[in-house]
Design a protein around this motif. Structure first.
Motif, mmCIF file in Angstrom:
data_model
loop_
_atom_site.group_PDB
_atom_site.id
_atom_site.type_symbol
_atom_site.label_atom_id
_atom_site.label_comp_id
_atom_site.label_asym_id
_atom_site.label_seq_id
_atom_site.Cartn_x
_atom_site.Cartn_y
_atom_site.Cartn_z
ATOM 1 N N THR A 104 31.622 -98.094 -32.309
ATOM 2 C CA THR A 104 29.607 -98.284 -31.284
ATOM 3 C C THR A 104 29.687 -96.599 -30.739
ATOM 4 O OG1 THR A 104 31.257 -98.435 -29.811
ATOM 5 C CG2 THR A 104 29.995 -99.881 -30.075
ATOM 6 N N ASP B 154 18.856 -98.805 -26.259
ATOM 7 C CA ASP B 154 20.253 -98.630 -26.238
ATOM 8 C C ASP B 154 20.569 -99.915 -24.918
ATOM 9 O OD1 ASP B 154 20.137 -96.134 -26.649
ATOM 10 O OD2 ASP B 154 19.051 -95.854 -25.844
ATOM 11 N N PHE B 155 22.136 -100.498 -25.376
ATOM 12 C CA PHE B 155 22.112 -101.526 -24.734
ATOM 13 C C PHE B 155 23.630 -100.833 -23.371
ATOM 14 C CE2 PHE B 155 21.024 -103.211 -28.325
ATOM 15 C CZ PHE B 155 20.674 -104.184 -27.537
ATOM 16 N N ARG C 111 26.724 -99.645 -27.913
ATOM 17 C CA ARG C 111 26.310 -99.980 -28.978
ATOM 18 C C ARG C 111 27.071 -100.636 -30.074
ATOM 19 N NH1 ARG C 111 20.522 -100.390 -31.375
ATOM 20 N NH2 ARG C 111 20.703 -101.841 -32.804
ATOM 21 N N LYS D 211 20.770 -94.605 -36.065
ATOM 22 C CA LYS D 211 19.588 -95.162 -35.777
ATOM 23 C C LYS D 211 18.132 -95.383 -36.810
ATOM 24 C CE LYS D 211 20.623 -96.220 -30.818
ATOM 25 N NZ LYS D 211 18.967 -95.442 -30.020
ATOM 26 N N TYR E 44 18.519 -106.804 -34.398
ATOM 27 C CA TYR E 44 19.210 -106.230 -33.668
ATOM 28 C C TYR E 44 19.560 -104.958 -34.640
ATOM 29 C CZ TYR E 44 23.509 -104.137 -31.775
ATOM 30 O OH TYR E 44 24.692 -103.420 -31.493
ATOM 31 N N ILE F 6 23.884 -106.465 -24.771
ATOM 32 C CA ILE F 6 23.871 -107.400 -26.382
ATOM 33 C C ILE F 6 24.168 -108.353 -26.566
ATOM 34 C CG2 ILE F 6 25.208 -107.154 -28.489
ATOM 35 C CD1 ILE F 6 26.163 -104.549 -27.784
#
Lengths: 207, 204
Positions: free
Chosen positions: B30, B90-91, B45, B14, B84, B97
């Motif tokens: 991901t 966090d998704f 993600r 990240k 993005y 997303i």
């Protein structure tokens, strides 16, 4: 065909150009950040420091920290007037009048030990407050200004080119001798106990 | 051993300043959230490349329906994926997303339209060039949709193209369901007026 199907078919016509490369753009932006962030931060830091120093200087100047500038009341043509005095060099001061005009002053004093030192702001202030000025008016008459007094001395000027005026507005009196020189200027001396002699005034102005 | 895209799976970095993050850019998959969290708390993600593969067209079209200009829509699209990449959020799912990307693109597109230089610029309406030589019926519908008010066509696009329900569209745009319904009705009525036989009276 339903509206939804029609709509989707129409939307399919909308396509980006062949040159769209989002991945390349994102990578370029990330690399650019690495290259440009530090100089930008440095520039911002430098600018902030410069602004801070300038602000401190302006504040110090406005608050007269260090005693380089002072506003005082002096007698100007018989009226009490606020002027600003600021030191421009070791021996020089500049007086600024309310109308924005300037005049220089300053000088040196000799200590009892015989050493020379520049006049202080306090001494300049004392000098200005007790200053005596002689001027010739447009009407051809000679006027003497001391504190809030405006005195016409035209008729007191002797044939030898000097006048002596006593001004008493308190316990002590001022004995003033004004000498006109041959070039249209004046020499003035004041005494506490008697009139200074015209000769000593002439000597002081080198006439 | 050569590290292929799969090797980057399971690790999404990240920190954008990390040089290793290019793996996250190109990597296929991901990620799960912090490893010390319980399974209920894990987040997913997509890396940038697969996210683009899936949603780039959707994002571009959503932006185009607002900007009405291909160049602006492409700029919005790029900025959206950059956002993005930068975001720390966090998704919960791919659907999450997609919704986030569309909302971001719509907001950015609106910002582009509000910009002073764009408001004072002559619009070239390049969709005619965009669709030249293609399906004339679709082209006519596209032309009509682009003539709708911007709020109206945004709602229409999410409803008809992205298959969002009224409730989902309302949540995505941050407006009430009643507003979505009224914008849909308005859009349908205007399209019917413009297209006549080219637009049905159904409400599907």
């Amino acid at each position: 065909m339903t509206n939804r199907e029609r709509y989707k078919n129409a939307a399919e016509l909308v396509k980006p150009s062949g040159s769209l490369d989002t991945m390349a753009y994102v990578e370029e932006q990330i690399m650019n950040r690495k290259k440009t962030r530090r100089p930008l931060r440095t520039l911002i830091t430098v600018c902030a420091c410069v602004v801070l120093v300038l602000a401190l200087c302006v504040t110090a100047y406005a608050a007269d920290i260090g005693g380089v500038r002072r506003s005082i009341n002096v007698w100007l043509h018989g009226d009490l007037t606020e002027v600003t005095i600021e030191q421009v060099s070791e021996y020089e001061y500049r007086i600024t009048y309310p109308d924005g005009s300037h005049r220089g002053t300053g000088g040196a004093v000799f200590t009892p030990g015989g050493k020379e030192r520049p006049m202080t702001l306090d001494e300049i202030e004392e000098l200005l407050i007790s200053e005596v000025v002689c001027e010739r008016g447009d009407d051809g008459r000679y006027w003497l200004y001391i504190r809030d007094h405006k005195i016409d001395i035209t008729d007191q000027i002797t044939g030898n080119g000097y006048a002596q005026v006593k001004v008493k507005d308190g316990v002590l009196a001022d004995y003033i001798t004004v000498v006109m020189n041959n070039h249209g200027g004046y020499g003035i001396q004041t005494g506490r106990n008697g009139f200074p002699s015209p000769e000593s005034v002439r000597n002081s102005i080198g006439d | 051993m050569r590290r292929g895209p799969q090797a980057a799976s399971g690790v999404f970095l990240k920190n954008p300043s990390s040089p290793l993050n290019l793996f996250a850019l190109r990597g296929v998959y991901t990620v799960k959230g912090p490893f010390n969290q319980s399974s209920e708390e894990t987040n997913m993600r997509l890396s940038l490349q697969p996210a683009m593969d899936r949603y780039e067209l959707s994002v571009f079209r959503a932006a185009y329906y607002i900007c009405k200009n291909r160049q602006d829509a492409e700029d919005v699209c790029q900025d959206t994926f950059l956002a993005y990449f930068d975001t720390d959020r966090d998704f919960e799912s791919p659907e999450h997303i997609r919704a986030w990307l569309l909302r971001t693109a719509i907001n950015k597109a609106k910002n582009v339209c509000r910009a002073f230089w764009r408001r004072n610029r002559e619009s070239l309406d390049d969709h005619a060039e965009l669709t030249a030589g293609e399906d004339p019926e679709g082209s006519g519908l596209l032309d009509a949709v682009l003539r709708l008010p911007v709020r109206c066509r945004t709602v229409m696009h999410l409803f008809y193209y992205e298959d969002y329900s009224v409730k989902e569209t309302a949540e995505l745009l941050g407006i009430s369901e009643n507003t979505v319904k009224s914008q849909l009705n308005r859009g349908r009525r205007l399209l019917k007026e413009m297209l006549r036989e080219g637009w049905n009276d159904d409400e599907s």
